[in-house]
Scaffold this active site. Sequence first.
Site, short mmCIF file in Angstrom:
data_model
loop_
_atom_site.label_atom_id
_atom_site.label_comp_id
_atom_site.label_asym_id
_atom_site.label_seq_id
_atom_site.Cartn_x
_atom_site.Cartn_y
_atom_site.Cartn_z
N GLU A 1 -29.25 144.05 -3.33
CA GLU A 1 -28.59 143.63 -2.08
C GLU A 1 -27.43 142.67 -2.35
O GLU A 1 -27.40 141.56 -1.83
CB GLU A 1 -29.59 142.90 -1.17
CG GLU A 1 -30.85 143.64 -0.86
CD GLU A 1 -31.89 142.74 -0.20
OE1 GLU A 1 -31.71 141.51 -0.15
OE2 GLU A 1 -32.90 143.28 0.27
N CYS B 1 -9.92 117.84 13.42
CA CYS B 1 -10.18 116.41 13.54
C CYS B 1 -11.50 116.02 12.88
O CYS B 1 -12.45 115.61 13.57
CB CYS B 1 -10.21 116.02 15.01
SG CYS B 1 -8.80 116.67 15.89
N TYR C 1 -18.34 135.07 2.61
CA TYR C 1 -18.69 133.84 3.34
C TYR C 1 -17.45 133.05 3.74
O TYR C 1 -17.43 131.82 3.73
CB TYR C 1 -19.69 133.00 2.51
CG TYR C 1 -20.88 133.82 2.09
CD1 TYR C 1 -21.79 134.25 3.05
CD2 TYR C 1 -21.07 134.23 0.77
CE1 TYR C 1 -22.85 135.07 2.70
CE2 TYR C 1 -22.13 135.05 0.42
CZ TYR C 1 -23.02 135.47 1.39
OH TYR C 1 -24.06 136.30 1.05
C1 PLP Z 1 -27.57 136.48 1.69
C2 PLP Z 1 -28.49 137.54 1.27
C3 PLP Z 1 -28.07 138.53 0.36
C4 PLP Z 1 -26.71 138.51 -0.29
O1 PLP Z 1 -26.56 137.40 -1.11
P1 PLP Z 1 -25.31 137.27 -2.11
O2 PLP Z 1 -25.53 136.00 -2.79
O3 PLP Z 1 -24.10 137.29 -1.29
O4 PLP Z 1 -25.38 138.43 -3.05
C5 PLP Z 1 -28.95 139.54 0.03
N1 PLP Z 1 -30.19 139.58 0.56
C6 PLP Z 1 -30.63 138.65 1.43
C7 PLP Z 1 -32.00 138.76 1.97
C8 PLP Z 1 -29.81 137.60 1.81
O5 PLP Z 1 -30.25 136.68 2.65
#
Ligand code: PLP
Length: 400
Positions: free
Chosen positions: A278, A348, A377
């Site tokens: 992921e 500000c 991000y």
């Molecule tokens: C944020 C997140 C990701 C992605 O994380 P990266 O550091 O951007 O690769 C994958 N899986 C879950 C469950 C997340 O919360």
Amino acid sequence: MNYFNSEYFTYNNNELFCENISLKDILKDSGTPVYIYSKKYFIDRFNELDSAFKEIDHTIFYAVKSNFNLSVIKIFADMGSGLDVNSEGELLRALKVGVSTDKIIFSGVGKTSSEIKLAVENDLLMIKAESEEELILINEIAFSLNMTARVGIRVNPDVDPKTHPYISTGLAENKFGIDVASAIKLYSQKDRFKNIEYTGIDMHIGSQITTVEPFVSAVEKLSKVFFMLKSEGINLKHFDLGGGIGVEYHNEKTFSAHEFAEALIPVLKKLDCKVFFEPGRYLSANAGILVAQVLYTKLNNKKNFIIVDAAMNDLIRPSIYGAYHHIQPVQINYNSKDITADVVGPVCESGDFLAKNRNIQESKRGDYLAVMSAGAYGMVMASNYNTRRRPPEILVEGFN
Ligand SMILES: *Cc1c(COP(=O)(O)O)cnc(C)c1O
């Protein structure tokens, strides 16, 4: 000063280009602040990771939360990527892009009942459960819809990813996942969850992880659970090792897709099941930049300030994580001297800065500055604070 250069963002005659398109040409139309992304970067990173693991049966689920622009999601969808979503909004984006529901997995430590209902109704490939109460709710909702929900438990392996504390998620003290012993217990209580089919096991130990060791030790821990369940007749089809692969913002020594694969394939092969990844940041961070224009410069109490038209509401990572983003001029002028300055926005708040004590080419009103590595991000965390407009996003497809 030094420059963050890549084949995607490169200088031609001292002028910064995205792919082979002049940024100045883009800025004429878009104005500033603006996010600019290289399409080829997304494609290359995806292919790189995908091919590194070709030896094993796997699927990459792009983590939509890192950059949720519909055109960006579509790039991944068109390459056959799955999607990892974290909320109703992200799920609706995934569906809008036309990704089939058997390529979507749903994460999140605090899903609402309407989010779970939407996930179950859409028959997503996997819903990741992060507590016993959530499992009970998923089961109830699936029962009421006369459906079976495919679920993977997010296990907290209690390993230290050695990253910023705000983005560490796999330590026992973090709010995420279920501890190993409780997870095993829940997996074996099949009769309690008649409308749940356990299809997988999941982890996600943190973000911006720059060494492979935390992944290897977490995967080893979870493999033990996987095999223990197998010995009890619970055969899981999916092993999801989450995201978190670190990228280079500032000379960090990270690992390549190849090194990642080399370290993990021996452990993953033994599982003999489908492996899920992921990644978010890895696929998107260095695909994008935020370009700002200098509004004013001043010397105050011997300190230089460069006040630009981008602010913490456009890119909040420096303010909340003290994150480093390289900042460099769109037009290099070798006749200018370098100075040490804070690059700050109009909001500000003293926390509104993009860089502190940065060695940077002396700039003047009207100059453009590129804030590098802003593809992940960045825009997704932008807000309307101070009733500022959110920046536009431009996707460049300049290599043909
Ligand atoms: C944020 C997140 C990701 C992605 O994380 P990266 O550091 O951007 O690769 C994958 N899986 C879950 C469950 C997340 O919360």
